[in-house]
Scaffold this motif. Sequence first.
Motif, PDB file in Angstrom:
ATOM      1  N   GLY A   1     -63.240  -2.552 -45.206  1.00 46.61           N
ATOM      2  CA  GLY A   1     -62.487  -2.791 -43.985  1.00 46.61           C
ATOM      3  C   GLY A   1     -63.393  -3.162 -42.826  1.00 46.61           C
ATOM      4  N   MET A   2     -62.845  -3.093 -41.611  1.00 49.01           N
ATOM      5  CA  MET A   2     -63.583  -3.499 -40.419  1.00 49.01           C
ATOM      6  C   MET A   2     -64.789  -2.601 -40.178  1.00 49.01           C
ATOM      7  SD  MET A   2     -60.569  -4.549 -37.717  1.00 49.01           S
ATOM      8  CE  MET A   2     -59.434  -3.243 -38.144  1.00 49.01           C
ATOM      9  N   CYS A   3     -65.957  -3.192 -40.183  1.00 45.27           N
ATOM     10  CA  CYS A   3     -67.179  -2.422 -39.995  1.00 45.27           C
ATOM     11  C   CYS A   3     -67.269  -1.928 -38.547  1.00 45.27           C
ATOM     12  CB  CYS A   3     -68.393  -3.285 -40.324  1.00 45.27           C
ATOM     13  SG  CYS A   3     -69.812  -2.350 -40.911  1.00 45.27           S
ATOM     14  N   GLY A   4     -67.706  -0.716 -38.385  1.00 43.53           N
ATOM     15  CA  GLY A   4     -67.814  -0.105 -37.067  1.00 43.53           C
ATOM     16  C   GLY A   4     -66.594   0.703 -36.686  1.00 43.53           C
ATOM     17  N   LEU A   5     -65.474   0.497 -37.386  1.00 44.21           N
ATOM     18  CA  LEU A   5     -64.237   1.174 -37.013  1.00 44.21           C
ATOM     19  C   LEU A   5     -64.284   2.665 -37.353  1.00 44.21           C
ATOM     20  CD1 LEU A   5     -61.400   0.939 -35.845  1.00 44.21           C
ATOM     21  CD2 LEU A   5     -60.563   0.366 -38.140  1.00 44.21           C
ATOM     22  N   SER A   6     -64.898   3.016 -38.460  1.00 43.91           N
ATOM     23  CA  SER A   6     -64.950   4.431 -38.857  1.00 43.91           C
ATOM     24  C   SER A   6     -65.665   5.272 -37.810  1.00 43.91           C
ATOM     25  CB  SER A   6     -65.664   4.571 -40.211  1.00 43.91           C
ATOM     26  OG  SER A   6     -65.004   3.850 -41.220  1.00 43.91           O
ATOM     27  N   LEU A   7     -66.845   4.814 -37.395  1.00 40.65           N
ATOM     28  CA  LEU A   7     -67.623   5.540 -36.397  1.00 40.65           C
ATOM     29  C   LEU A   7     -66.903   5.537 -35.051  1.00 40.65           C
ATOM     30  CD1 LEU A   7     -70.216   7.087 -35.888  1.00 40.65           C
ATOM     31  CD2 LEU A   7     -71.377   4.915 -35.460  1.00 40.65           C
ATOM     32  N   SER A   8     -66.214   4.442 -34.756  1.00 35.65           N
ATOM     33  CA  SER A   8     -65.498   4.340 -33.492  1.00 35.65           C
ATOM     34  C   SER A   8     -64.307   5.298 -33.444  1.00 35.65           C
ATOM     35  CB  SER A   8     -65.013   2.907 -33.275  1.00 35.65           C
ATOM     36  OG  SER A   8     -66.102   2.010 -33.261  1.00 35.65           O
ATOM     37  N   VAL A   9     -63.570   5.396 -34.539  1.00 36.36           N
ATOM     38  CA  VAL A   9     -62.443   6.329 -34.596  1.00 36.36           C
ATOM     39  C   VAL A   9     -62.951   7.763 -34.467  1.00 36.36           C
ATOM     40  CG1 VAL A   9     -60.663   7.294 -36.104  1.00 36.36           C
ATOM     41  CG2 VAL A   9     -60.903   4.815 -35.896  1.00 36.36           C
ATOM     42  N   LEU A  10     -64.050   8.075 -35.147  1.00 32.73           N
ATOM     43  CA  LEU A  10     -64.628   9.414 -35.053  1.00 32.73           C
ATOM     44  C   LEU A  10     -65.011   9.732 -33.611  1.00 32.73           C
ATOM     45  CD1 LEU A  10     -65.626  11.926 -36.643  1.00 32.73           C
ATOM     46  CD2 LEU A  10     -67.828  10.751 -36.908  1.00 32.73           C
ATOM     47  N   ALA A  11     -65.633   8.768 -32.936  1.00 38.01           N
ATOM     48  CA  ALA A  11     -66.034   8.970 -31.542  1.00 38.01           C
ATOM     49  C   ALA A  11     -64.820   9.112 -30.627  1.00 38.01           C
ATOM     50  CB  ALA A  11     -66.914   7.802 -31.078  1.00 38.01           C
ATOM     51  N   GLN A  12     -63.749   8.381 -30.919  1.00 38.31           N
ATOM     52  CA  GLN A  12     -62.530   8.484 -30.119  1.00 38.31           C
ATOM     53  C   GLN A  12     -61.882   9.861 -30.267  1.00 38.31           C
ATOM     54  OE1 GLN A  12     -60.548   6.820 -27.960  1.00 38.31           O
ATOM     55  NE2 GLN A  12     -62.031   5.177 -27.649  1.00 38.31           N
ATOM     56  N   VAL A  13     -61.850  10.378 -31.482  1.00 37.65           N
ATOM     57  CA  VAL A  13     -61.292  11.716 -31.702  1.00 37.65           C
ATOM     58  C   VAL A  13     -62.108  12.747 -30.938  1.00 37.65           C
ATOM     59  CG1 VAL A  13     -60.852  13.516 -33.430  1.00 37.65           C
ATOM     60  CG2 VAL A  13     -60.286  11.136 -33.941  1.00 37.65           C
ATOM     61  N   GLU A  14     -63.424  12.578 -30.918  1.00 39.02           N
ATOM     62  CA  GLU A  14     -64.282  13.520 -30.186  1.00 39.02           C
ATOM     63  C   GLU A  14     -64.052  13.416 -28.682  1.00 39.02           C
ATOM     64  OE1 GLU A  14     -67.342  15.278 -27.966  1.00 39.02           O
ATOM     65  OE2 GLU A  14     -67.089  13.090 -28.066  1.00 39.02           O
ATOM     66  N   ALA A  15     -63.901  12.205 -28.190  1.00 39.56           N
ATOM     67  CA  ALA A  15     -63.810  11.997 -26.744  1.00 39.56           C
ATOM     68  C   ALA A  15     -62.417  12.285 -26.187  1.00 39.56           C
ATOM     69  CB  ALA A  15     -64.202  10.561 -26.399  1.00 39.56           C
ATOM     70  N   SER A  16     -61.378  11.868 -26.918  1.00 38.88           N
ATOM     71  CA  SER A  16     -60.016  11.935 -26.367  1.00 38.88           C
ATOM     72  C   SER A  16     -59.022  12.672 -27.247  1.00 38.88           C
ATOM     73  CB  SER A  16     -59.499  10.503 -26.104  1.00 38.88           C
ATOM     74  OG  SER A  16     -60.400   9.780 -25.299  1.00 38.88           O
ATOM     75  N   GLY A  17     -59.449  13.125 -28.414  1.00 43.34           N
ATOM     76  CA  GLY A  17     -58.526  13.796 -29.309  1.00 43.34           C
ATOM     77  C   GLY A  17     -57.631  12.816 -30.045  1.00 43.34           C
ATOM     78  N   PHE A  18     -56.672  13.335 -30.789  1.00 46.48           N
ATOM     79  CA  PHE A  18     -55.751  12.506 -31.558  1.00 46.48           C
ATOM     80  C   PHE A  18     -54.365  13.133 -31.509  1.00 46.48           C
ATOM     81  CE2 PHE A  18     -53.382  11.929 -35.493  1.00 46.48           C
ATOM     82  CZ  PHE A  18     -53.308  10.562 -35.588  1.00 46.48           C
ATOM     83  N   ASP A  19     -53.381  12.325 -31.083  1.00 51.16           N
ATOM     84  CA  ASP A  19     -52.009  12.823 -31.103  1.00 51.16           C
ATOM     85  C   ASP A  19     -51.130  12.021 -32.055  1.00 51.16           C
ATOM     86  OD1 ASP A  19     -52.138  10.602 -29.491  1.00 51.16           O
ATOM     87  OD2 ASP A  19     -51.532  11.645 -27.659  1.00 51.16           O
ATOM     88  N   ASN A  20     -51.317  10.690 -32.101  1.00 53.31           N
ATOM     89  CA  ASN A  20     -50.622   9.899 -33.117  1.00 53.31           C
ATOM     90  C   ASN A  20     -51.357   8.579 -33.316  1.00 53.31           C
ATOM     91  OD1 ASN A  20     -49.395   7.733 -31.368  1.00 53.31           O
ATOM     92  ND2 ASN A  20     -48.367   9.528 -30.458  1.00 53.31           N
ATOM     93  N   TYR A  21     -51.021   7.904 -34.423  1.00 50.72           N
ATOM     94  CA  TYR A  21     -51.726   6.676 -34.795  1.00 50.72           C
ATOM     95  C   TYR A  21     -51.481   5.549 -33.795  1.00 50.72           C
ATOM     96  CZ  TYR A  21     -52.129   9.103 -39.267  1.00 50.72           C
ATOM     97  OH  TYR A  21     -52.396  10.024 -40.233  1.00 50.72           O
ATOM     98  N   THR A  22     -50.269   5.456 -33.286  1.00 49.36           N
ATOM     99  CA  THR A  22     -49.932   4.363 -32.372  1.00 49.36           C
ATOM    100  C   THR A  22     -50.776   4.421 -31.099  1.00 49.36           C
ATOM    101  OG1 THR A  22     -47.659   4.309 -33.208  1.00 49.36           O
ATOM    102  CG2 THR A  22     -48.077   3.260 -31.079  1.00 49.36           C
ATOM    103  N   LYS A  23     -50.849   5.604 -30.497  1.00 47.43           N
ATOM    104  CA  LYS A  23     -51.617   5.740 -29.257  1.00 47.43           C
ATOM    105  C   LYS A  23     -53.102   5.496 -29.494  1.00 47.43           C
ATOM    106  CE  LYS A  23     -48.508   8.902 -26.813  1.00 47.43           C
ATOM    107  NZ  LYS A  23     -48.377  10.249 -26.191  1.00 47.43           N
ATOM    108  N   LEU A  24     -53.612   5.995 -30.612  1.00 49.21           N
ATOM    109  CA  LEU A  24     -55.023   5.777 -30.911  1.00 49.21           C
ATOM    110  C   LEU A  24     -55.303   4.299 -31.128  1.00 49.21           C
ATOM    111  CD1 LEU A  24     -57.864   6.858 -31.454  1.00 49.21           C
ATOM    112  CD2 LEU A  24     -57.179   7.300 -33.826  1.00 49.21           C
ATOM    113  N   GLY A  25     -54.401   3.617 -31.853  1.00 52.32           N
ATOM    114  CA  GLY A  25     -54.568   2.187 -32.088  1.00 52.32           C
ATOM    115  C   GLY A  25     -54.571   1.395 -30.793  1.00 52.32           C
TER     116      GLY A  25
END
Length: 327
Positions: free
Chosen positions: A166-190
């Motif tokens: 898949g898209m390179c860099g996305l895995s690390l970016s999603v991990l960093a987003q969860v650390e910085a802003s948390g996760f409530d649902n896929y739509t908002k994170l996307g």
Amino acid sequence: MAESAEHAFLSDAVLQILENTSESRLYAYKEADRKRFDFACDLATNWKRAVSGQTLWKHNEGIDKDIRMLLSEAESDILVYVARTTMKNKAVLYEAISDYKKAGLADRLDRLRVFWVPEDFDADSESHRSLVYSDLENSLSRDLLLAVVLGGITESDVASFATWSGMCGLSLSVLAQVEASGFDNYTKLGKRMGVGVAPVKERIIRLNLTGFIVRSPDPRKSGTIYEVSPKGYALMDLCGRLAAERGKGGHVDSGLRHVCSLLGIDPRKVDLWPFMPDYDASRDGGLNPHLRRDTSLRLAKEINDALARWGVSLPDPHYEIPGLDIS
């Protein structure tokens, strides 16, 4: 009674190994003074772990006392026991551990790490010292540093993470987003990341299955369904350190180089990947097919694309323990 040369060497070696690897800046180290024990130190990332340990060499009758004293220690998070390998010593250790299990105290054993040393070790022999130090460094690194201090991260974890499709860099970016802003649902994170729901959902599921993120114990209080695990923080710190070291041709400090070797990473490849003959920026993935399974090269591209494409800010860790400056 004065301690033997072997006893002194082994106790000092444990502290030296932990201090040397702390040069990686993936954790902080400070020697501690807990007088009941042969050696002690404090280790810290975004938490603190107190380590206390005993060394057994000549006085075989002391193993039962040592183990029971270690297991009764309430203030230490990690208990290290370095002992001479003999059948009698192993039998006494097994008996002491069995007694704790029978007494319903098996949970105390989770803190204990036992490291055996050949019974014919001679501290006056340079070759013996070198071999024992190397063996102790390897076992401490895997059974304590990786398994406990760095959240249980393994070489297979890093290889799996680096080579996801898949898209390179996305895995690390999603991990960093969860650390910085948390996760409530896929739509908002996307939407925050400017990417569709499907690839974000795939990454969240993979990060959860591999243990880089875990479910929050209280989502209503924390405001997030998932949070980064200790293993996930270790991965982000490692990527941050490698990103900060770019431009050095892979000549990183000995502590970081040691951790990388344990995790199957070649810092030289991480640093020099854009200049390798088999790199082609115009190709999907940037690497010719036969190199796309190379953990170091793929991790390098994951880091680079997270920074350049997704605008991720990776931490360059600088952990401290009160009274200790690791700058």
